[in-house]
Motif scaffolding. Sequence first.
Motif, PDB file in Angstrom:
ATOM      1  N   THR A  30       4.328   4.803   0.397  1.00 47.12           N
ATOM      2  CA  THR A  30       3.995   4.425  -0.977  1.00 47.12           C
ATOM      3  C   THR A  30       2.486   4.356  -1.141  1.00 47.12           C
ATOM      4  OG1 THR A  30       6.027   3.145  -1.299  1.00 47.12           O
ATOM      5  CG2 THR A  30       4.169   2.612  -2.717  1.00 47.12           C
TER       6      THR A  30
ATOM      7  N   PHE B  38       2.365   4.064  -9.113  1.00 44.23           N
ATOM      8  CA  PHE B  38       2.999   4.109  -7.795  1.00 44.23           C
ATOM      9  C   PHE B  38       3.516   5.517  -7.506  1.00 44.23           C
ATOM     10  CE2 PHE B  38       3.034  -0.250  -8.886  1.00 44.23           C
ATOM     11  CZ  PHE B  38       3.183  -0.998  -7.732  1.00 44.23           C
TER      12      PHE B  38
ATOM     13  N   ILE C  39       6.096   6.567  -4.795  1.00 41.00           N
ATOM     14  CA  ILE C  39       7.010   6.026  -3.797  1.00 41.00           C
ATOM     15  C   ILE C  39       7.835   7.177  -3.238  1.00 41.00           C
ATOM     16  CG2 ILE C  39       8.843   4.345  -3.354  1.00 41.00           C
ATOM     17  CD1 ILE C  39       7.884   2.943  -5.987  1.00 41.00           C
TER      18      ILE C  39
ATOM     19  N   GLU D  24      17.364  -1.984  -9.149  1.00 42.67           N
ATOM     20  CA  GLU D  24      16.722  -0.981  -8.313  1.00 42.67           C
ATOM     21  C   GLU D  24      16.036   0.039  -9.209  1.00 42.67           C
ATOM     22  OE1 GLU D  24      17.961   1.252  -4.306  1.00 42.67           O
ATOM     23  OE2 GLU D  24      18.934   2.121  -6.083  1.00 42.67           O
TER      24      GLU D  24
ATOM     25  N   CYS E  18      12.517   0.362  -3.967  1.00 40.05           N
ATOM     26  CA  CYS E  18      11.701  -0.314  -4.982  1.00 40.05           C
ATOM     27  C   CYS E  18      12.623  -1.052  -5.942  1.00 40.05           C
ATOM     28  CB  CYS E  18      10.830   0.686  -5.727  1.00 40.05           C
ATOM     29  SG  CYS E  18       9.864  -0.022  -7.081  1.00 40.05           S
ATOM     30  N   TRP E  19      12.321  -2.337  -6.175  1.00 41.71           N
ATOM     31  CA  TRP E  19      13.162  -3.168  -7.022  1.00 41.71           C
ATOM     32  C   TRP E  19      12.315  -3.939  -8.030  1.00 41.71           C
ATOM     33  CZ3 TRP E  19      13.152  -2.964  -1.757  1.00 41.71           C
ATOM     34  CH2 TRP E  19      14.290  -2.446  -1.130  1.00 41.71           C
TER      35      TRP E  19
ATOM     36  N   LEU F 240       7.467  -6.239  -9.302  1.00 41.42           N
ATOM     37  CA  LEU F 240       7.906  -5.046  -8.595  1.00 41.42           C
ATOM     38  C   LEU F 240       7.758  -5.269  -7.091  1.00 41.42           C
ATOM     39  CD1 LEU F 240       8.924  -2.416  -9.903  1.00 41.42           C
ATOM     40  CD2 LEU F 240       6.684  -1.416  -9.459  1.00 41.42           C
TER      41      LEU F 240
ATOM     42  N   VAL G 210       8.274  -3.476  -3.325  1.00 38.27           N
ATOM     43  CA  VAL G 210       8.370  -2.173  -2.672  1.00 38.27           C
ATOM     44  C   VAL G 210       8.540  -2.384  -1.174  1.00 38.27           C
ATOM     45  CG1 VAL G 210       7.228   0.042  -2.268  1.00 38.27           C
ATOM     46  CG2 VAL G 210       6.881  -1.155  -4.444  1.00 38.27           C
TER      47      VAL G 210
ATOM     48  N   VAL H 159       8.592  -6.592   2.223  1.00 33.55           N
ATOM     49  CA  VAL H 159       8.231  -5.932   0.972  1.00 33.55           C
ATOM     50  C   VAL H 159       6.808  -6.281   0.583  1.00 33.55           C
ATOM     51  CG1 VAL H 159      10.588  -5.811   0.050  1.00 33.55           C
ATOM     52  CG2 VAL H 159       9.171  -7.833  -0.433  1.00 33.55           C
TER      53      VAL H 159
END
Length: 274
Positions: A2, A28, A30, A132, A137-138, A175, A177, A183
């Motif tokens: 990322t 981002f 990712i 999600e 990534c959430w 966010l 990641v 994370v």
Amino acid sequence: MTTVTCLIDDAVPSHRALVHEHGLSLLFDIDGRIVLFDCGSTDALVRNAAALGLDVRAADTVVISHGHYDHTGGFRAVANMGGVTRLLTGPGFFTPKFSRKDMRLTRMGPNFGPDFLADAGIGHDVCGDMVEVCPGCWAVGNPERVHQVETIPDRYVVRHGEELEPDRFADEISLAVRFGDGVALFVGCSHPGVLNIVETVEKRLTLPVRGVWGGTHLIEATPDRIDFTLETLREKGVRLLGLSHCSGDIARERMLAHPAFEACALCAGDEISL
């Protein structure tokens, strides 16, 4: 892998061809999926991205941390470029938001509404507890209020019908990641409290937060609260820290001087790799 590029922050950037403004915007990449987190106050993020050789049209998903102008103002410009198909926000994002001082109300909300999204063909998804965004990534919302020291100033209010009520920032999302064994967490303003957000993210994902970047709204916090925040993050195992936007000079200086953190304040044009 990322990569995160800061497109907008309050601080004057080292890249003097870029502009700064009150606001935040992060781009981002990712594993090849492009996601835009927050949009600053104006269309400056589009101009900064172009100056950096980045194409925000590659971001089909935009995540906005909460409905204040300094995070939403550039969304129209991004949407008008034609790449966005999905906007992700928290619940109540379009509820009218104000800052109140005595009898005066200052509008703080976005410069667009649901009609604009419909006309542009952009879907609007709402994140409650967790959504999600893409693999690894959430978006995480509805933080639990664990640390009572993290209070919201009384001046922030929302309007429901004819009534004004305290804004509890039910729309605020962050966010997370995937990063190593845990994370990396990116926050917009952390109105509900950055520690509350960290606790909630770790509980929902059952993963430790290893780094925190973005706005923490410690600009109005007492030095004791700032020290408590930094010490609690250290105790939780956070080692990478990048307090920017609304975090304030005192929090930024203490972060940079703290021996427990590898710290940096991201400005427009800055990039980190996770």
